[in-house]
Design an enzyme around this catalytic site. Sequence first.
Site, PDB file in Angstrom:
ATOM      1  N   MET A   1     -38.790  57.792  44.711  1.00 55.28           N
ATOM      2  CA  MET A   1     -39.246  56.873  45.751  1.00 55.28           C
ATOM      3  C   MET A   1     -40.490  57.443  46.405  1.00 55.28           C
ATOM      4  O   MET A   1     -40.502  58.566  46.873  1.00 55.28           O
ATOM      5  CB  MET A   1     -38.165  56.667  46.798  1.00 55.28           C
ATOM      6  CG  MET A   1     -38.568  55.657  47.882  1.00 55.28           C
ATOM      7  SD  MET A   1     -37.228  55.248  49.003  1.00 55.28           S
ATOM      8  CE  MET A   1     -37.148  56.753  49.955  1.00 55.28           C
ATOM      9  N   CYS A   2     -41.559  56.651  46.443  1.00 55.12           N
ATOM     10  CA  CYS A   2     -42.819  57.059  47.056  1.00 55.12           C
ATOM     11  C   CYS A   2     -43.360  55.909  47.882  1.00 55.12           C
ATOM     12  O   CYS A   2     -42.878  54.780  47.799  1.00 55.12           O
ATOM     13  CB  CYS A   2     -43.843  57.456  45.995  1.00 55.12           C
ATOM     14  SG  CYS A   2     -43.352  58.869  44.980  1.00 55.12           S
ATOM     15  N   GLY A   3     -44.358  56.191  48.681  1.00 57.18           N
ATOM     16  CA  GLY A   3     -44.998  55.161  49.488  1.00 57.18           C
ATOM     17  C   GLY A   3     -46.463  55.041  49.145  1.00 57.18           C
ATOM     18  O   GLY A   3     -47.149  56.047  48.925  1.00 57.18           O
TER      19      GLY A   3
END
Length: 296
Positions: A1-3
């Site tokens: 999960m990354c932004g």
Amino acid sequence: MCGIVGLFLKDKSLEPKLGEMLSQMLEVMTDRGPDSAGFAVYGASEPGRVKLTLRAPEGYDFAALKETLGGDAQLTERETHAVLSVPEASVDGVKAKIAAIAPEVTVVGAGASMELYKEVGLPRDVAGRFKLAQMSGSHGIGHTRMATESAVTTNGAHPFSTGDDQCLVHNGSLSNHRGVRRELERQGVTVKTDNDSEVAAGYLTWRMREGRSLGEALEDSLDDLDGFYTFVVGTETGFGVLRDPIACKPAVMAETDEYVAFGSEYRALAGLPGIENARVWEPEPAKVYFWDRAAA
């Protein structure tokens, strides 16, 4: 999960605030990626000159390197990074000399207007170290990383740049990146890290070297890159977004007369000026979105 965040300004009067807005957007995505962060800003350029963004170990003496390189170089230091502006004709020679005399220094980006910074740490701290809020420019992209398949290192942080004034941030995973990497090596495109996101950046560089526009290269990637991903890409004059055909990674966009913005979640956009009047939508799967100042 990354932004992922991205901001493309259509209103030039907002350019002095680009870094401030991008910094706020990046910090909001902290819980999607607290281990490292990075960003690229497209700012002022000088005809006939190229900016080389350098990264080195903590405390490195960039000023001494500049003196050793000699020639007509201009230096701006920012913590573990520095921007070395050199005449366009001397770029290849400067890169070769850096590799020969300072192997501990990495050239992480090059271009007429692009500057690229990334480090391990909370997004707020990374943005603060490099004074992102004080930067101006026409557009920029950023990434907050949560490493799930590799170590937490600066080499693994985004953005990745494999071509002049071109960089990419990526949320997702490519399943065929090893095969694509081998093809890139045959085509003379260098991928320096083990990160599949750099492979994606290299793929776009390869296609664009063949004469494809960024939009066309992104369309090609739908056939050649397998996996689940969202790409946000910057070029000297443009800003592009692409989600894979399944589009399982979250994404939202907003557009006003003043800007186009991208965020992994709406809350990254909520603090932008005029957001209450923006057209807000979820980008469609397998559809290329692209804005280009050169075409305006």
